[in-house]
Design a protein around this motif. Structure first.
Motif, PDB file in Angstrom:
ATOM      1  N   CYS A   1       0.832  -1.200   0.000  1.00 24.05           N
ATOM      2  CA  CYS A   1       0.000   0.000   0.000  1.00 24.05           C
ATOM      3  C   CYS A   1       0.871   1.256   0.000  1.00 24.05           C
ATOM      4  O   CYS A   1       1.707   1.420   0.880  1.00 24.05           O
TER       5      CYS A   1
ATOM      6  N   GLU B   1       0.034   4.271   0.573  1.00 26.19           N
ATOM      7  CA  GLU B   1      -0.397   5.242   1.586  1.00 26.19           C
ATOM      8  C   GLU B   1       0.325   5.021   2.919  1.00 26.19           C
ATOM      9  O   GLU B   1       0.786   5.955   3.543  1.00 26.19           O
ATOM     10  N   CYS B   2       0.399   3.762   3.324  1.00 25.24           N
ATOM     11  CA  CYS B   2       0.941   3.470   4.657  1.00 25.24           C
ATOM     12  C   CYS B   2       2.260   2.712   4.587  1.00 25.24           C
ATOM     13  O   CYS B   2       2.824   2.376   5.629  1.00 25.24           O
TER      14      CYS B   2
ATOM     15  N   CYS C   1      -5.231   2.551   8.219  1.00 25.60           N
ATOM     16  CA  CYS C   1      -5.001   3.195   6.922  1.00 25.60           C
ATOM     17  C   CYS C   1      -6.305   3.199   6.128  1.00 25.60           C
ATOM     18  O   CYS C   1      -6.920   2.152   5.940  1.00 25.60           O
TER      19      CYS C   1
ATOM     20  N   CYS D   1      -6.015   0.977   2.583  1.00 25.18           N
ATOM     21  CA  CYS D   1      -5.950  -0.494   2.563  1.00 25.18           C
ATOM     22  C   CYS D   1      -6.723  -1.108   3.733  1.00 25.18           C
ATOM     23  O   CYS D   1      -6.755  -2.315   3.891  1.00 25.18           O
TER      24      CYS D   1
HETATM   25 ZN   LIG Z   1      -2.395   1.293   3.650  1.00 23.70          ZN
END
Ligand SMILES: [Zn+2]
Ligand SMILES: [Zn+2]
Length: 382
Positions: A174, A176-177, A200, A203
């Motif tokens: 992921c 994002e995280c 997150c 995800c």
């Molecule tokens: Zn994530």
């Protein structure tokens, strides 16, 4: 609150035996366990903790010896900086039969980091505990039983190795995280910085994004299955008792150990038998002739039927005791008794001949009384 002497807390003399200490602890735990203490649960929990600390030390011969010689300082160092906590308590098993079925009891020990009845810290990837009810015949209380229980489980999908992605590889970390599954949000409020760690949003905590779903499990990474486990139901068990089967609960996350299975035992309803501790109670109805002349009847027991001898002249509602036909103790072989209440069946009508014979056999008082009643009705009827 100044710390009280451990012996004083448990109310036992310094020379108390291990058994005395254990029974004192169990008696007081019954009184102060937050589950049963009706008023002021906060105080009850403090009391329960104080008791448990005293028991933790005095139940261990080595710790007890050190405490006897040197006092609190000789044992407190083991409890860590905050003093005694539930993670230091190692005798959950001594209370399991009292409170094992109580959710609060388990929460108390699990919540404070000490796994229920276990060693070490609770790991975060641990599977969930599973609770099930097991129905057994009442005879299991006498002879024990080994029924097979079918426990529904999720197990990791082998095709995707539990990832949910096709072949176990069709996913990306992921962005994002960064695969953590968590994101940190920082908010400033005046001079205070508030840091929130949350799931997150991209995800939803998985840490990765599946590019192509595993066709076998549909992307969940898990398949349901049924595990068949033989459950050892010990003789002497009470209705509603809970058996713990470690490691047969829900599967954990990779690396985590599985949860535990808790099986609550429920007896099949047996209306003819009532239980009170180790004794069993039942009822029987005997014919009038048997009550008068004596004889033998069969009565229902926990695990079948038994013969009961009726002496001549038995009065209605007499209670008979069949020794050894009750329930055994959980650890022990001696059984309680079966108490049988005998009702006497009085015939609702008699033939003329039976009437004559009874009059003759039982004496003259009856016909005189009956004669008066008959004349009374005859007068009203005509
Ligand atoms: Zn994530
Ligand atoms: Zn799969």
């Amino acid at each position: 609150m100044p710390k009280r002497d451990y012996y004083e807390v448990l109310g036992v003399p310094r020379a108390a035996s291990d058994d005395d200490i254990k029974s004192a602890y169990r008696r007081l735990a019954r009184q102060y366990h937050p589950d049963v203490a009706k008023e002021n649960p906060k105080v009850a929990e403090e009391k329960f903790k104080e008791l448990s600390e005293a028991y933790e030390v005095l139940a261990n011969p080595e710790k007890r010896r050190r405490y006897d010689e040197l006092g609190f300082s000789a044992v407190e160092s083991e409890f860590g900086p905050g003093g005694f906590g539930w993670q230091n308590f190692t005798h959950q098993a001594d209370l399991e039969d009292l409170f094992g079925s109580s959710a609060l009891f388990r929460q108390l020990f699990e919540g404070f980091g000490a796994p229920y009845g276990g060693r070490g810290r609770r790991d975060s990837g641990r599977g969930s505990d599973v609770e099930m009810t097991l129905r057994v015949p009442l005879s299991a209380a006498v002879h024990g039983a080994r029924p097979t229980l079918e426990v529904p489980h999720d197990r990791p999908c082998a095709d995707c190795r539990g990832t949910g992605a096709k072949g176990g590889t069709a996913f990306e970390v992921c962005p994002e995280c960064g695969g953590q599954g968590q994101v940190r949000r920082v908010q400033s409020r005046g001079y205070t910085q508030l840091i929130t760690i949350g799931e997150c949003p991209r995800c939803h905590g998985a840490g990765r994004r599946i590019l192509e779903r595993c066709p076998t499990c549909g992307g969940s990474g898990r398949l349901s299955s049924v595990e068949k486990i033989e459950i050892d139901v010990p003789a002497g068990i009470e209705d509603g008792a809970v058996l713990r089967v470690p490691g047969h609960g829900g599967i954990g996350r990779p690396g985590g150990r599985p949860g535990d299975l808790y099986v609550q035992v429920a007896f099949d309803p047996t209306p003819s038998i009532r239980r009170a501790g180790q004794d069993a109670y039942t009822e029987t109805t005997i014919p009038l002739a048997t009550a008068l002349l004596g004889g033998q009847v069969t009565v229902p027991t926990i695990d079948g039927r038994a013969d009961l001898k009726i002496p001549p002249g038995t009065q209605p509602e007499t209670q008979f005791r069949l020794r050894g036909h009750g329930f055994p103790r959980l650890r022990g072989s001696a059984r309680g008794d079966l108490l049988v209440t005998a009702h006497v069946e009085v015939p609702r009508s008699l033939s003329g001949r039976q009437r004559e014979q009874l009059r003759e056999a039982l004496g003259a008082a009856t016909p005189a009384a009956e004669g008066r009643r008959e004349s009374f009705f005859r007068r009203r009827g005509t």
